[in-house]
Design an enzyme around this catalytic site. Structure first.
Site, mmCIF file in Angstrom:
data_model
loop_
_atom_site.group_PDB
_atom_site.id
_atom_site.type_symbol
_atom_site.label_atom_id
_atom_site.label_comp_id
_atom_site.label_asym_id
_atom_site.label_seq_id
_atom_site.Cartn_x
_atom_site.Cartn_y
_atom_site.Cartn_z
ATOM 1 N N ASN B 48 4.537 7.112 4.904
ATOM 2 C CA ASN B 48 3.667 8.149 4.346
ATOM 3 C C ASN B 48 3.875 9.443 5.125
ATOM 4 O O ASN B 48 3.894 9.441 6.355
ATOM 5 C CB ASN B 48 2.222 7.662 4.479
ATOM 6 C CG ASN B 48 1.230 8.563 3.770
ATOM 7 O OD1 ASN B 48 1.116 9.739 4.084
ATOM 8 N ND2 ASN B 48 0.502 8.004 2.815
ATOM 9 N N HIS B 59 4.426 8.619 -0.272
ATOM 10 C CA HIS B 59 3.804 7.417 0.251
ATOM 11 C C HIS B 59 4.914 6.573 0.893
ATOM 12 O O HIS B 59 6.097 6.880 0.753
ATOM 13 C CB HIS B 59 3.104 6.657 -0.876
ATOM 14 C CG HIS B 59 1.730 7.195 -1.187
ATOM 15 N ND1 HIS B 59 0.805 6.522 -1.949
ATOM 16 C CD2 HIS B 59 1.122 8.342 -0.805
ATOM 17 C CE1 HIS B 59 -0.316 7.236 -2.029
ATOM 18 N NE2 HIS B 59 -0.140 8.344 -1.348
ATOM 19 N N GLU B 61 6.073 3.682 0.127
ATOM 20 C CA GLU B 61 6.965 3.066 -0.853
ATOM 21 C C GLU B 61 7.868 4.106 -1.521
ATOM 22 O O GLU B 61 9.051 3.844 -1.759
ATOM 23 C CB GLU B 61 6.149 2.344 -1.926
ATOM 24 C CG GLU B 61 5.309 1.179 -1.404
ATOM 25 C CD GLU B 61 3.899 1.597 -0.969
ATOM 26 O OE1 GLU B 61 3.714 2.769 -0.557
ATOM 27 O OE2 GLU B 61 2.994 0.760 -1.043
ATOM 28 N N SER B 84 -1.249 -2.925 0.545
ATOM 29 C CA SER B 84 -1.226 -3.114 -0.912
ATOM 30 C C SER B 84 -0.899 -1.799 -1.610
ATOM 31 O O SER B 84 -1.531 -0.779 -1.337
ATOM 32 C CB SER B 84 -2.598 -3.631 -1.363
ATOM 33 O OG SER B 84 -2.672 -3.684 -2.776
ATOM 34 N N CYS B 86 -0.768 1.339 -3.894
ATOM 35 C CA CYS B 86 -1.694 2.059 -4.781
ATOM 36 C C CYS B 86 -1.116 2.084 -6.193
ATOM 37 O O CYS B 86 0.009 1.644 -6.430
ATOM 38 C CB CYS B 86 -1.947 3.468 -4.250
ATOM 39 S SG CYS B 86 -0.597 4.647 -4.560
ATOM 40 N N CYS B 89 2.324 3.770 -6.416
ATOM 41 C CA CYS B 89 3.444 2.981 -5.897
ATOM 42 C C CYS B 89 3.629 1.688 -6.688
ATOM 43 O O CYS B 89 4.746 1.194 -6.841
ATOM 44 C CB CYS B 89 3.234 2.711 -4.411
ATOM 45 S SG CYS B 89 3.224 4.260 -3.463
ATOM 46 N N ASP B 149 -5.758 10.635 0.685
ATOM 47 C CA ASP B 149 -4.488 9.975 0.371
ATOM 48 C C ASP B 149 -4.577 9.048 -0.819
ATOM 49 O O ASP B 149 -3.565 8.765 -1.474
ATOM 50 C CB ASP B 149 -3.976 9.208 1.592
ATOM 51 C CG ASP B 149 -2.496 8.883 1.450
ATOM 52 O OD1 ASP B 149 -1.710 9.826 1.278
ATOM 53 O OD2 ASP B 149 -2.130 7.704 1.484
#
Lengths: 156, 156
Positions: B48, B59, B61, B84, B86, B89, B149
């Site tokens: 991130n 982010h 990912e 996990s 979002c 992503c 975020d």
């Protein structure tokens, strides 16, 4: 939609189409977008940059979102895009609570806008002939590039 | 999971945790990720970068996905992430057909991984105490930044 809404959405779509045409002139995939603030001001605008930057993470919508910089809230904002947002860009809209999506067309690609509507996002589909033409021509000329951009294996 | 799977996933998660810790040391949000190829090689890794680059589009990912560059197919790839994913992503994973998501933890944030599992993505949730600790401490110290975020208004 009122006449005022129709005029506003058409004006915003012109910004996204300008971005798409700039991308096409750069040799890129012609998809553009802009993030519009509560007050109607353009917070950010951008275009798909897979080809130009060799960067698969930059779709029109993510480019516009990035260009808008850090925002404390997306309530009341609108993402206008020339093409129905893919799952990646639909997820962006949902996660950040962008209130409305104005879409140029969903004939050449049907992304996640139904899912967004089910989850409380206002979805406006304009079915704009210029947007349809841009993508129809591009996909016919560059099927492999288009499949790459949406993660499809294609026949190639 | 076989013992071999468990060892592989734990190894991959270490890469994501390294990215998260680097982000934390930079003053950023401690979430890291890596995209792993079919053969187990790291295709890209990232973290991130909202704070570091003033860029809300990066982010963990999406950073890892970008770092992997253009790929013709994501079949057989794994996205490993400390947290996990979002909706943004998760949408990325679904759109590009990433086959598996290995998740450090989903206690401090429950993103779209159930939706991914429903849509054919293999989801492995490790419930790693180090990942839980990283986010628990960060959120307690920086609630406004964390809400920003994930697009939450928060109480601030």
């Amino acid at each position: 939609m009122t006449d005022t809404d129709t005029a506003r959405y058409a004006h915003w779509l012109r910004i996204a189409v300008e971005e798409a045409r700039t991308g096409l002139a750069e040799g890129g995939i012609p998809i553009g977008a802009a993030l519009i603030g509560r007050d109607g001001a353009v917070l950010g605008r951008g275009r798909n940059r897979r080809v130009q930057d060799g960067d698969p993470s930059v779709h029109g919508e993510t480019a516009a979102f990035k260009a808008a910089g850090r925002q404390r809230s997306y309530a009341g904002t609108t993402m206008v895009t020339t093409l129905s947002p893919c799952w990646y860009c639909s997820g962006l809209v949902r996660q950040f609570g962008i209130s409305r999506v104005v879409i140029g067309e969903a004939r050449t690609f049907h992304g996640g806008h139904d899912w967004l509507a089910e989850n409380g996002v206002e979805v406006v589909l304009l079915d704009d002939p210029e947007c349809v033409g841009l993508m129809t021509d591009f996909i016919a000329a560059n099927p492999e590039l288009w499949n790459e951009d949406i993660g499809e294996e294609g026949d190639a």
